[in-house]
Design a protein around this motif. Structure first.
Motif, PDB file in Angstrom:
ATOM      1  N   ASP A   1       0.825  -1.210   0.000  1.00  0.00           N
ATOM      2  CA  ASP A   1       0.000   0.000   0.000  1.00  0.00           C
ATOM      3  C   ASP A   1       0.857   1.256   0.000  1.00  0.00           C
ATOM      4  OD1 ASP A   1      -2.292  -1.489  -0.016  1.00  0.00           O
ATOM      5  OD2 ASP A   1      -2.613  -1.392   2.138  1.00  0.00           O
ATOM      6  N   LEU A   2       1.926   1.254   0.777  1.00  0.00           N
ATOM      7  CA  LEU A   2       2.782   2.433   0.836  1.00  0.00           C
ATOM      8  C   LEU A   2       3.597   2.586  -0.448  1.00  0.00           C
ATOM      9  CD1 LEU A   2       3.980   2.325   4.558  1.00  0.00           C
ATOM     10  CD2 LEU A   2       2.214   3.754   3.530  1.00  0.00           C
ATOM     11  N   LEU A   3       4.021   1.475  -1.035  1.00  0.00           N
ATOM     12  CA  LEU A   3       4.721   1.554  -2.316  1.00  0.00           C
ATOM     13  C   LEU A   3       3.795   2.102  -3.403  1.00  0.00           C
ATOM     14  CD1 LEU A   3       6.726  -1.804  -2.309  1.00  0.00           C
ATOM     15  CD2 LEU A   3       7.707   0.498  -2.260  1.00  0.00           C
ATOM     16  N   LYS A   4       2.541   1.651  -3.406  1.00  0.00           N
ATOM     17  CA  LYS A   4       1.578   2.136  -4.389  1.00  0.00           C
ATOM     18  C   LYS A   4       1.332   3.629  -4.252  1.00  0.00           C
ATOM     19  CE  LYS A   4      -1.158  -2.027  -5.354  1.00  0.00           C
ATOM     20  NZ  LYS A   4      -2.503  -2.664  -5.202  1.00  0.00           N
ATOM     21  N   SER A   5       1.476   4.149  -3.038  1.00  0.00           N
ATOM     22  CA  SER A   5       1.229   5.573  -2.810  1.00  0.00           C
ATOM     23  C   SER A   5       2.371   6.445  -3.337  1.00  0.00           C
ATOM     24  CB  SER A   5       1.019   5.841  -1.319  1.00  0.00           C
ATOM     25  OG  SER A   5       2.240   5.715  -0.604  1.00  0.00           O
ATOM     26  N   GLY A   6       3.452   5.812  -3.795  1.00  0.00           N
ATOM     27  CA  GLY A   6       4.556   6.559  -4.372  1.00  0.00           C
ATOM     28  C   GLY A   6       5.759   6.736  -3.466  1.00  0.00           C
ATOM     29  N   LEU A   7       5.725   6.160  -2.273  1.00  0.00           N
ATOM     30  CA  LEU A   7       6.846   6.291  -1.345  1.00  0.00           C
ATOM     31  C   LEU A   7       7.993   5.368  -1.747  1.00  0.00           C
ATOM     32  CD1 LEU A   7       4.785   6.373   1.944  1.00  0.00           C
ATOM     33  CD2 LEU A   7       6.108   8.269   1.035  1.00  0.00           C
ATOM     34  N   ASP A   8       9.213   5.855  -1.614  1.00  0.00           N
ATOM     35  CA  ASP A   8      10.358   5.008  -1.939  1.00  0.00           C
ATOM     36  C   ASP A   8      11.321   4.817  -0.767  1.00  0.00           C
ATOM     37  OD1 ASP A   8      11.259   7.599  -1.940  1.00  0.00           O
ATOM     38  OD2 ASP A   8      11.799   7.653  -4.055  1.00  0.00           O
ATOM     39  N   ASN A   9      11.118   5.543   0.325  1.00  0.00           N
ATOM     40  CA  ASN A   9      11.928   5.360   1.534  1.00  0.00           C
ATOM     41  C   ASN A   9      11.028   5.564   2.750  1.00  0.00           C
ATOM     42  OD1 ASN A   9      14.896   5.421   0.397  1.00  0.00           O
ATOM     43  ND2 ASN A   9      13.871   7.159  -0.567  1.00  0.00           N
ATOM     44  N   TYR A  10      10.781   4.522   3.495  1.00  0.00           N
ATOM     45  CA  TYR A  10       9.893   4.702   4.646  1.00  0.00           C
ATOM     46  C   TYR A  10      10.154   3.660   5.733  1.00  0.00           C
ATOM     47  CZ  TYR A  10       7.145   0.901   2.563  1.00  0.00           C
ATOM     48  OH  TYR A  10       6.739  -0.300   2.035  1.00  0.00           O
ATOM     49  N   LEU A  11       9.721   4.011   6.943  1.00  0.00           N
ATOM     50  CA  LEU A  11       9.751   3.135   8.115  1.00  0.00           C
ATOM     51  C   LEU A  11       8.332   2.970   8.619  1.00  0.00           C
ATOM     52  CD1 LEU A  11      12.713   4.885   9.946  1.00  0.00           C
ATOM     53  CD2 LEU A  11      12.815   2.542   9.136  1.00  0.00           C
ATOM     54  N   ILE A  12       7.983   1.746   9.012  1.00  0.00           N
ATOM     55  CA  ILE A  12       6.688   1.474   9.642  1.00  0.00           C
ATOM     56  C   ILE A  12       6.966   0.969  11.056  1.00  0.00           C
ATOM     57  CG2 ILE A  12       4.501   0.233   9.500  1.00  0.00           C
ATOM     58  CD1 ILE A  12       5.245  -0.430   6.587  1.00  0.00           C
TER      59      ILE A  12
END
Length: 448
Positions: free
Chosen positions: A143-154
């Motif tokens: 879901d986060l990749l689909k939103s356009g994010l390329d660097n993230y922490l959950i």
């Protein structure tokens, strides 16, 4: 006049009945409420009121809580390690996502096979057949990749049905990280290099999907990737994660990489550190499966990911002996931890040592049910529901099958100890009696 009054009274009585029955109608009764959402229940529902009581607690965001201290150390490390040309952190942090996810998010999107053991009701807390309390924070990856994010922490709480002892709890906390790089960024100084093999770029449909299995087909790389792209990403992720280990455990900590297997990464590695005389599994990591990136609408890109448990780190670094302590509101526990003291070897000091009490519970299993077919996690959940935080450990101490009747028996030892007060034997006996009664009614067993 009296007749009219009786009509009014009857109308009011009917109205009260209607309102009461509206509030307890099947549509309402057969739902479960989790984090401001209502979900219908079905035959898959096995989440318990005790487990639901932990949702929304967010102890990993509580200032000076040991889990919050570890969380902040990891987040700040990534903030400082990855910055843009202006010096701003490029990693986004998501730490308040709902723990309720779909089975598609938790399993299918991550290429976990339909018959994988991790999907079993004995391993997960299902809200219903299509929803469960996430078993890992990786459930939000697509879901986060689909939103356009390329660097993230959950960061978040995860839920798994498990045994009961000092190091296992049905709720714990994870940090998941994802970093993806487009070819232009990955090879900005070597524009002739490619992420994908030439034949894959020409005809990707000719490449059969990698079948998830217990053994990784090729630990060196995925068939679609070039060796150069994998090696660049492997070098980056291992450099970053060794740096994280040194940040948490000290510059001189001894470490090693171990080949591993995860359905959603290939190749995959676990990082271990040598601490207090033994090797400690610190985290799992790997190169994200290209099928996941493709389904997220991402092309000409390669990525890496890793996941780490907060309790595992906090128990080791702060020498906390019992995982239940993380849920304590005792000021004597919480006041021992200050964020500014991290790096000064904060060591947990017992507030007080309370004695254990232990009782055994033995029962006959239903006819034709053998010990190996009995779900111990069902038993553990019932013990947790009734005994709550009074239960320190549960262990199977005996099992046998009667040669004449063919019936099988199990005996569990339940160790009781409260973290904040001394339990009397009478208190323990009362709780133990309730556990035995509940187990007999709910699991169709016969107490011996």
């Amino acid at each position: 006049m009296i007749r009219e009054l009786n009509k009014i009274l009857k109308y009011r009585k009917d109205l009260v009945w209607h309102v009461r029955n509206q509030s307890t109608s099947p549509a309402v009764r057969n739902t479960v409420s989790v984090c401001n959402g209502n979900y219908p229940t079905d035959s898959w529902t096995n989440v318990t009121p005790k487990i639901l009581s932990y949702t929304g607690r967010n102890i990993y965001l509580q200032k000076n809580h040991p889990l919050c201290i570890i969380r902040n150390q990891i987040v700040n490390y990534f903030y400082k390690t990855f910055v843009n040309p202006k010096g701003n952190a490029i990693f986004s942090v998501f730490d308040n996502l709902s723990p309720v996810v779909t089975t598609e998010q938790n399993f299918d999107q991550l290429l976990i096979p339909k018959d994988h053991v991790s999907r079993a009701k004995s391993d997960c807390y299902y809200v219903n057949e299509q929803h469960l309390l996430r078993a890992h924070t990786t459930a939000h990856q697509v879901d986060l990749l689909k939103s356009g994010l390329d660097n993230y922490l959950i960061v978040g709480d995860v839920y798994r049905r498990d045994e009961i002892d000092a190091t296992h709890f049905p709720v714990f906390h994870q940090i998941d990280a994802v970093r993806t790089l487009h070819r232009d960024k990955l090879f900005k100084n070597n524009l002739e290099l490619e992420i994908f093999e030439s034949n894959f770029k020409v005809n990707p449909s000719s490449f059969l999907p990698i079948k998830s299995s217990l053994k990784c087909i090729d630990q060196s790389k995925q068939p679609c990737h070039t060796m150069e792209s994998v090696k660049v990403m492997e070098h980056e992720i291992k450099t970053v994660l060794v740096g994280l280990a040194q940040h948490l455990f000290g510059k001189n900590v001894e470490y090693r990489w171990v080949d591993s297997y995860f359905p959603f990464t290939q190749p995959s590695w676990e990082l271990e550190v040598y601490w207090k005389g033994e090797w400690l599994e610190l985290l799992g990591s790997g190169i994200i499966r290209n099928e996941i990136l493709e389904k997220s609408g991402i092309s000409n890109t390669i990525g890496w990911a890793f996941g780490v448990g907060l309790e595992r780190l906090a128990m080791v670094l702060f020498e906390i002996p019992d995982i239940r302590l993380f849920w304590s509101n005792d000021s004597g526990f919480l006041n021992q931890f200050k964020a500014e003291d991290f790096g000064k070897h904060i060591k947990y000091k017992p507030v007080s040592v309370y004695p254990q009490c232990s009782n055994d519970v033995s029962f006959w299993l239903p006819d034709n049910v053998k010990p190996e077919n009995f779900s111990e996690n069902d038993f553990y959940d019932l013990v947790r529901d009734v005994g709550g935080d009074f239960v320190e450990q549960v262990s199977l101490v005996d099992k046998f099958t009667n040669a004449k009747t063919g019936k099988s028996s199990l005996c569990f030892r339940i160790v009781y100890r409260h973290m904040e007060k001394t339990l009397t034997q009478d208190e323990v006996n009362e709780i133990h009696s309730k556990i035995a009664s509940t187990v007999e009614q709910s699991l169709n067993v016969t107490i011996r």
